[in-house]
Enzyme design. Structure first.
Site, PDB file in Angstrom:
ATOM      1  N   GLY A  13      -2.474  13.270  -6.921  1.00 37.12           N
ATOM      2  CA  GLY A  13      -1.283  12.512  -7.284  1.00 37.12           C
ATOM      3  C   GLY A  13      -0.272  13.249  -8.136  1.00 37.12           C
ATOM      4  O   GLY A  13       0.928  13.028  -8.018  1.00 37.12           O
TER       5      GLY A  13
ATOM      6  N   ASP B  52      -4.211   5.056 -16.524  1.00 34.52           N
ATOM      7  CA  ASP B  52      -4.488   3.627 -16.370  1.00 34.52           C
ATOM      8  C   ASP B  52      -5.628   3.243 -17.323  1.00 34.52           C
ATOM      9  O   ASP B  52      -5.380   2.972 -18.495  1.00 34.52           O
ATOM     10  CB  ASP B  52      -4.810   3.353 -14.897  1.00 34.52           C
ATOM     11  CG  ASP B  52      -5.029   1.890 -14.592  1.00 34.52           C
ATOM     12  OD1 ASP B  52      -4.685   1.044 -15.429  1.00 34.52           O
ATOM     13  OD2 ASP B  52      -5.554   1.577 -13.503  1.00 34.52           O
TER      14      ASP B  52
ATOM     15  N   ASP C 255      -0.654   7.068  -4.439  1.00 35.99           N
ATOM     16  CA  ASP C 255      -0.986   6.615  -3.088  1.00 35.99           C
ATOM     17  C   ASP C 255      -1.641   5.253  -3.060  1.00 35.99           C
ATOM     18  O   ASP C 255      -2.202   4.781  -4.058  1.00 35.99           O
ATOM     19  CB  ASP C 255      -1.955   7.604  -2.443  1.00 35.99           C
ATOM     20  CG  ASP C 255      -3.360   7.515  -3.048  1.00 35.99           C
ATOM     21  OD1 ASP C 255      -3.477   7.709  -4.279  1.00 35.99           O
ATOM     22  OD2 ASP C 255      -4.317   7.234  -2.309  1.00 35.99           O
TER      23      ASP C 255
HETATM   24  P1  IMP Z   1      -7.734   6.081 -14.881  1.00 35.12           P
HETATM   25  O1  IMP Z   1      -8.923   6.952 -14.928  1.00 35.12           O
HETATM   26  O2  IMP Z   1      -8.081   4.631 -14.680  1.00 35.12           O
HETATM   27  O3  IMP Z   1      -6.776   6.259 -16.016  1.00 35.12           O
HETATM   28  O4  IMP Z   1      -7.013   6.368 -13.530  1.00 35.12           O
HETATM   29  C1  IMP Z   1      -6.166   7.334 -13.341  1.00 35.12           C
HETATM   30  C2  IMP Z   1      -6.014   7.574 -11.857  1.00 35.12           C
HETATM   31  O5  IMP Z   1      -6.051   6.361 -11.071  1.00 35.12           O
HETATM   32  C3  IMP Z   1      -4.665   8.146 -11.649  1.00 35.12           C
HETATM   33  O6  IMP Z   1      -4.716   9.555 -11.737  1.00 35.12           O
HETATM   34  C4  IMP Z   1      -4.298   7.650 -10.276  1.00 35.12           C
HETATM   35  O7  IMP Z   1      -4.763   8.564  -9.310  1.00 35.12           O
HETATM   36  C5  IMP Z   1      -5.022   6.352 -10.117  1.00 35.12           C
HETATM   37  N1  IMP Z   1      -4.108   5.207 -10.364  1.00 35.12           N
HETATM   38  C6  IMP Z   1      -4.010   4.448 -11.477  1.00 35.12           C
HETATM   39  N2  IMP Z   1      -3.063   3.514 -11.353  1.00 35.12           N
HETATM   40  C7  IMP Z   1      -2.518   3.688 -10.119  1.00 35.12           C
HETATM   41  C8  IMP Z   1      -1.458   3.014  -9.406  1.00 35.12           C
HETATM   42  O8  IMP Z   1      -0.799   2.072  -9.859  1.00 35.12           O
HETATM   43  N3  IMP Z   1      -1.196   3.492  -8.152  1.00 35.12           N
HETATM   44  C9  IMP Z   1      -1.873   4.539  -7.604  1.00 35.12           C
HETATM   45  N4  IMP Z   1      -2.858   5.204  -8.244  1.00 35.12           N
HETATM   46  C10 IMP Z   1      -3.182   4.775  -9.494  1.00 35.12           C
HETATM   47 MG    MG Z   2      -5.035  10.846 -10.176  1.00 37.21          MG
END
Ligand code: IMP
Ligand code: MG
Length: 179
Positions: free
Chosen positions: A43, A101, A157
């Site tokens: 991403g 996130d 994505d």
């Molecule tokens: P985390 O480990 O939950 O912080 O997730 C991070 C990863 O989840 C990011 O690098 C994204 O690849 C994916 N992600 C989180 N939110 C979104 C979204 O709204 N759309 C698409 N991918 C997301």
């Molecule tokens: Mg990611």
């Protein structure tokens, strides 16, 4: 592809302006330093290459890939899928991420790079979704604070698609319910 988008949250021009603001700060911090820019696949690739063209310091570019699995319990699990080419020991690392996130991916990567002896680890994220946070971690540089919605475009994505939209948008619910 554009017909699947309910609304545009950030236009191409707004993203470009945000990147100019972030680059200004990075250029101040990394003046006369030579960090390894670590782009988190897949991403962050769009954000990384656009940002690197705005960086006026020397830097090497490397890639890392992780995937996160949500088990039956609420504890997420992060796995390393593709490792760096460079040894980060004694190096300044500037990590580029698309969106923070839950924070689990970021926490895993920061821990990993620190364990490997990086001299410094800083994070530059295109977007921050603070409402989604499950782990107490933050990006040192964050471009846009976004609502707790599932976003696509500019690298983000849904099921591997929509990364190539030049803007960030919200998908129509009908796209989810079809699959
Ligand atoms: P985390 O480990 O939950 O912080 O997730 C991070 C990863 O989840 C990011 O690098 C994204 O690849 C994916 N992600 C989180 N939110 C979104 C979204 O709204 N759309 C698409 N991918 C997301
Ligand atoms: Mg990611």
């Amino acid at each position: 592809m554009n017909n699947d988008i309910q609304s545009v949250l950030y236009s191409e021009q707004q993203i470009d302006q945000m990147e100019d603001r972030l680059a200004k700060r990075l250029n101040a911090e990394y003046q006369n330093r030579q960090p390894i820019v670590v782009s988190v696949l897949t991403g962050a690739v769009f954000f990384t290459t656009d940002m690197m063209k705005k960086m006026d310091f020397k830097a090497t570019l490397d890639f890392i890939d992780v995937s996160s699995y949500e088990g039956t319990e609420s504890t997420g699990h992060v796995t390393l899928e593709h490792d760096l080419k460079h040894d980060v020991k004694g190096q300044d690392v500037l990590m580029m991420e698309d969106i923070v996130d839950t924070g689990r991916t970021l926490q895993y990567l920061i821990d990993l790079l620190q364990k490997r002896g990086a001299k410094s680890v800083k994070v530059c994220a295109m977007m921050d979704k603070p409402e989604g946070r499950k782990v107490d971690v933050h990006a040192d540089y964050a471009g846009l604070e976004v609502p707790n919605e599932f976003l696509v475009g500019y690298g983000l994505d849904y099921d591997g698609l929509y990364r190539n939209l030049p803007y960030v948008g919200i998908l129509k619910p009908s796209v989810y319910s079809q699959s």
